[in-house]
Design an enzyme around this catalytic site. Structure first.
Site, PDB file in Angstrom:
ATOM      1  N   ARG A  92       0.808  -1.234   0.000  1.00 11.61           N
ATOM      2  CA  ARG A  92       0.000   0.000   0.000  1.00 11.61           C
ATOM      3  C   ARG A  92       0.836   1.277   0.000  1.00 11.61           C
ATOM      4  NH1 ARG A  92      -2.811  -3.806  -1.939  1.00 11.61           N
ATOM      5  NH2 ARG A  92      -5.016  -3.899  -1.390  1.00 11.61           N
ATOM      6  N   SER A 172     -12.584 -12.592  -1.307  1.00 11.99           N
ATOM      7  CA  SER A 172     -11.913 -11.340  -1.590  1.00 11.99           C
ATOM      8  C   SER A 172     -10.417 -11.646  -1.548  1.00 11.99           C
ATOM      9  CB  SER A 172     -12.287 -10.305  -0.531  1.00 11.99           C
ATOM     10  OG  SER A 172     -11.358  -9.253  -0.556  1.00 11.99           O
TER      11      SER A 172
HETATM   12  N1  ARG Z   1      -5.490  -8.645   6.409  1.00 12.56           N
HETATM   13  C1  ARG Z   1      -4.409  -8.333   5.531  1.00 12.56           C
HETATM   14  C2  ARG Z   1      -3.920  -6.940   5.807  1.00 12.56           C
HETATM   15  O1  ARG Z   1      -4.594  -6.169   6.404  1.00 12.56           O
HETATM   16  C3  ARG Z   1      -4.768  -8.569   4.075  1.00 12.56           C
HETATM   17  C4  ARG Z   1      -5.708  -7.569   3.501  1.00 12.56           C
HETATM   18  C5  ARG Z   1      -6.062  -7.883   2.096  1.00 12.56           C
HETATM   19  N2  ARG Z   1      -6.592  -6.708   1.469  1.00 12.56           N
HETATM   20  C6  ARG Z   1      -7.590  -6.723   0.622  1.00 12.56           C
HETATM   21  N3  ARG Z   1      -7.994  -5.581   0.174  1.00 12.56           N
HETATM   22  N4  ARG Z   1      -8.202  -7.810   0.270  1.00 12.56           N
HETATM   23  O2  ARG Z   1      -2.857  -6.602   5.393  1.00 12.56           O
END
Ligand code: ARG
Length: 397
Positions: A92, A172
């Protein structure tokens, strides 16, 4: 005309957002970042244009991701709650960096992302953008316009936005070269074992080969530089290990995770390469780092992992902790051989020019050079405070 730079994935939500922003009169600049997710992004960029973007950028950021984000995290053995190697959390801030870059190029002071209000990603995008350019505003349409899945589908159908077939999957998914995450659908019920169709990179343990496989990873100053004696780029090492370790069912994680926003969530991760590399790296550190540094670094690793997870990539604290970690890695050079078998990667051999293991000190055989007289005096002094305390206080008990 107002300009907005959108973090575009090609999926349903960001396509709907793109269309909505364009029809509200925004000039939309879509940014697709290639992080080694194994997907051709050009067709998705074309789709961004079809759903209203003024321009779509495909950024090949794999090398940058590996060098500037994954590498320091390898040296830090970074795993959130001891299990999750942070591949999404690491991506990110890099995506945010490119959003800010494009925003400056096109003269936009607005960026947008498709994260929901329940996750960590909104935090990572927004905190990263704020740290990189405090003058840029961030929009989060899914969260702020309450764009639910059903409303997105309805909007897409009304406006002839193609709904990707993959969206029919109940899951997802987020994926890049360092790992793959799976959430939602049947996984939300904690009493469901993850169905096999949740997995893509790893096979089930009981289907893994019955013969173990040995691999040797070479490290240079804390980073992988060879596999089975062959000098390779980090990218190739990760790609090969994803295949090899995945075939042995290594790197499946099923965990309850503590999100920054307070929610406990059920997360499935597939991290075959990360699992093998981090096991080997930590093993080599146990051989080459002197005890105090090795132990102290563990505390720093925990702090680093949390800062990464909590979206504070661009913080002066994380930068300083990374400087510490980097300084420790000079002797972390050598090779570790792992035995891969039915979901496990076990270090079984290791060697290093900086090895602190001295056989003449460790041995119980004739060649022993350890000073037993020193041990006797050492133990006496080590126990002296307790001995005194006991003498003084025994009479009171
Ligand atoms: N739980 C993990 C994190 O917060 C993975 C998140 C996956 N993100 C997504 N938009 N599907 O880093």
């Amino acid at each position: 005309m107002k300009k907005v730079v959108l973090a575009y994935s090609g999926g349903l939500d960001t396509s709907v957002i793109c269309h909505m922003l364009a029809s509200q009169g925004y000039e939309v600049y879509a940014v697709l970042v290639d992080l080694g997710q194994g997907e051709d992004l050009q067709p998705l960029a074309d789709k961004a244009i079809r759903v209203g973007a003024q321009k779509a950028y495909v950024v090949d950021a794999v090398e940058e991701f590996l060098n500037e984000f994954v590498s320091p995290s390898i040296r830090s053995n970074a795993k959130y709650e001891g299990k999750y190697p942070l591949f999404t959390a690491l991506s990110r801030p890099l995506i945010a960096k490119h959003l800010v870059r494009v925003a400056r190029e096109v003269g936009a002071d607005l960026v947008a992302h498709g994260s929901t209000g329940k996750g960590n990603d909104q935090v990572r995008f927004e905190v990263s953008v704020a740290a990189l350019d405090p003058d840029i505003q961030v929009m989060a349409p899914v969260r702020d316009w309450k764009l639910t899945r059903d409303r997105a589908i309805e909007y897409a159908q009304k406006n002839e936005i193609p709904i990707p077939v993959t969206k029919k999957s109940p899951y997802s998914i987020d994926e890049n070269i360092w790992g793959r995450s799976v959430e939602c659908g049947p996984l939300e019920n904690l009493m469901n074992e993850p169905p096999e169709d949740a997995y893509k990179l790893t096979c089930s343990h009981h289907l893994a080969p019955d013969e173990p496989e040995y691999i040797t990873i070479g490290f240079s100053e804390g980073l992988p530089t060879s596999l089975n004696g062959e000098k390779l780029e980090l990218r190739q090492i990760i790609e090969r290990l994803t295949e090899i370790a995945g075939r042995h069912g290594i790197g499946r994680v099923d965990m309850i995770e503590s999100r920054l926003v307070g929610i406990k969530s059920r997360e499935i991760y597939e991290v075959p390469a990360a699992e093998v590399i981090l096991v080997a790296h930590e093993d080599l550190e146990s051989l080459t780092l002197e005890r105090d540094t090795f132990h102290y670094k563990k505390k720093v690793e925990q702090d680093i992992s949390e800062l990464i997870y909590y979206g504070k990539w661009y913080s002066p604290l994380l930068e300083s902790l990374f400087a510490f970690v980097e300084r420790t890695q000079k002797p972390v050079t050598g090779e570790v051989t792992l035995k891969l078998y039915k979901g496990k990667a076990i270090p079984v051999k290791r060697s290093s020019p900086h090895s602190l293991y001295l056989e003449e000190l460790a041995t119980y055989e004739e060649k022993d050079q350890f000073s037993h007289e020193d041990a006797r005096g050492f133990v006496n002094l080590w126990g002296l405070p307790l001995k005194i305390f006991s003498k003084v206080n025994r009479k009171e008990d």
